[in-house]
Design a protein around this motif. Structure first.
Motif, short mmCIF file in Angstrom:
data_model
loop_
_atom_site.label_atom_id
_atom_site.label_comp_id
_atom_site.label_asym_id
_atom_site.label_seq_id
_atom_site.Cartn_x
_atom_site.Cartn_y
_atom_site.Cartn_z
N GLU A 134 0.82 -1.22 0.00
CA GLU A 134 0.00 0.00 0.00
C GLU A 134 0.85 1.27 0.00
OE1 GLU A 134 -3.50 0.11 2.55
OE2 GLU A 134 -3.19 -2.03 2.91
N THR A 135 2.10 1.14 0.40
CA THR A 135 3.02 2.29 0.41
C THR A 135 4.33 1.86 -0.23
OG1 THR A 135 3.89 1.68 2.58
CG2 THR A 135 2.03 3.23 2.54
N CYS A 170 -4.52 -1.14 -14.00
CA CYS A 170 -5.38 -0.85 -12.84
C CYS A 170 -6.83 -1.20 -13.13
CB CYS A 170 -5.26 0.61 -12.42
SG CYS A 170 -3.66 1.01 -11.70
N ARG A 174 -8.90 -3.98 -11.02
CA ARG A 174 -10.17 -3.62 -10.35
C ARG A 174 -11.29 -4.58 -10.77
NH1 ARG A 174 -8.71 1.79 -11.90
NH2 ARG A 174 -7.90 2.90 -10.10
N GLU A 182 -6.97 0.74 -3.54
CA GLU A 182 -6.50 1.79 -4.45
C GLU A 182 -5.05 2.17 -4.16
OE1 GLU A 182 -7.89 3.28 -7.24
OE2 GLU A 182 -9.30 1.62 -6.98
N ALA A 183 -4.65 2.11 -2.91
CA ALA A 183 -3.26 2.44 -2.56
C ALA A 183 -2.29 1.49 -3.26
CB ALA A 183 -3.06 2.40 -1.04
N CYS A 184 -2.67 0.23 -3.38
CA CYS A 184 -1.83 -0.76 -4.07
C CYS A 184 -1.73 -0.43 -5.55
CB CYS A 184 -2.40 -2.16 -3.89
SG CYS A 184 -2.58 -2.69 -2.18
N LEU A 185 -2.84 0.01 -6.12
CA LEU A 185 -2.85 0.37 -7.53
C LEU A 185 -2.00 1.61 -7.79
CD1 LEU A 185 -6.59 -0.35 -8.36
CD2 LEU A 185 -4.58 -1.82 -8.77
N ARG A 186 -2.00 2.55 -6.84
CA ARG A 186 -1.14 3.73 -6.98
C ARG A 186 0.33 3.32 -7.01
NH1 ARG A 186 -5.10 6.20 -3.79
NH2 ARG A 186 -4.00 5.74 -1.85
N VAL A 187 0.69 2.35 -6.18
CA VAL A 187 2.08 1.85 -6.18
C VAL A 187 2.40 1.22 -7.53
CG1 VAL A 187 3.61 0.10 -5.18
CG2 VAL A 187 2.30 1.62 -3.68
N VAL A 189 1.10 1.98 -10.44
CA VAL A 189 1.27 3.07 -11.42
C VAL A 189 2.64 3.72 -11.26
CG1 VAL A 189 0.43 5.34 -12.13
CG2 VAL A 189 -1.20 3.48 -11.69
N LEU A 190 2.99 4.09 -10.03
CA LEU A 190 4.28 4.74 -9.79
C LEU A 190 5.46 3.87 -10.22
CD1 LEU A 190 3.72 6.33 -6.27
CD2 LEU A 190 4.13 7.55 -8.42
#
Length: 197
Positions: A134-135, A170, A174, A182-187, A189-190
């Motif tokens: 998540e982070t 993503c 989903r 969503e935090a996992c998906l942000r990782v 993407v980054l």
């Protein structure tokens, strides 16, 4: 990583391994139901009460068994195929696999190589339960210390990286794994953007 979420991460790694590029074995999400999952139910110290056996379910991953000869920690790594190491590295960076060590890279001999020779091998990456945190965390990539990691990517590898679309990834996750945060998906993407750069 939250308890109980490693199963869908295993499946996510398989789903994101487009065209079997990194060689992740087929992996599915399963629901398992059994009374043993409630071993502490009814343990209130009152022996006279009749204990009810409750049946509980858990979500887990189920991965195809891949016959192999050993894992990467059991042998010198310098003879592993460059393309295999690169492809696993590409996947690991993309999904921010925080736990890639030799013990979760299976090695399958493709030929015996003759007396005293190692021969051709195939690498099979397993154990992706600690990916997509998540982070942003410090990952451990054992392969980064291997000689293959110093060799530039091939044109095929660069084309594969260029074709990755984190927005579509993503959307797919989903749809296929609605429990993913969503935090996992942000990782994801980054890390995909980082890989592309």
């Amino acid at each position: 990583m939250r308890v109980g979420e490693t199963g869908f991460r295993e499946v996510a790694a398989y789903l994101l391994d487009y065209d079997h590029f990194a060689n992740v074995p087929p992996t599915a999400l399963v629901k398992i139901t059994h009374s043993v999952f409630n071993v502490n139910d009814g343990m209130d110290g009152n022996k006279s009460r009749e204990k009810k056996k409750l049946v509980s379910s858990k979500i887990a991953s189920f991965q195809k068994f891949v016959p192999h000869d050993f894992d990467a920690s059991d042998h010198g790594t310098s003879s592993f195929p460059v393309a295999s190491v690169h492809r696993i590295g590409i996947l690991d960076i993309r999904i921010l696999n925080t736990d890639r060590h030799g013990g979760n890279l299976l090695v399958k001999k493709l030929d015996d190589g003759g007396v005293g020779r190692f021969g051709q091998v195939e690498l099979i990456p397993i154990d992706h339960g600690l990916c997509l945190p998540e982070t942003l965390e410090d990952p451990y990539f054992e392969w980064i210390h291997w000689p293959q990691a110093s060799i530039p990517f091939s044109e095929e590898e660069l084309d594969y990286i260029q074709s990755l679309d984190p927005v579509k990834d993503c959307e797919m996750l989903r749809r296929e794994l609605p429990m993913i945060r969503e935090a996992c998906l942000r990782v994801l993407v980054l890390c995909t953007v980082f890989l592309k750069e």
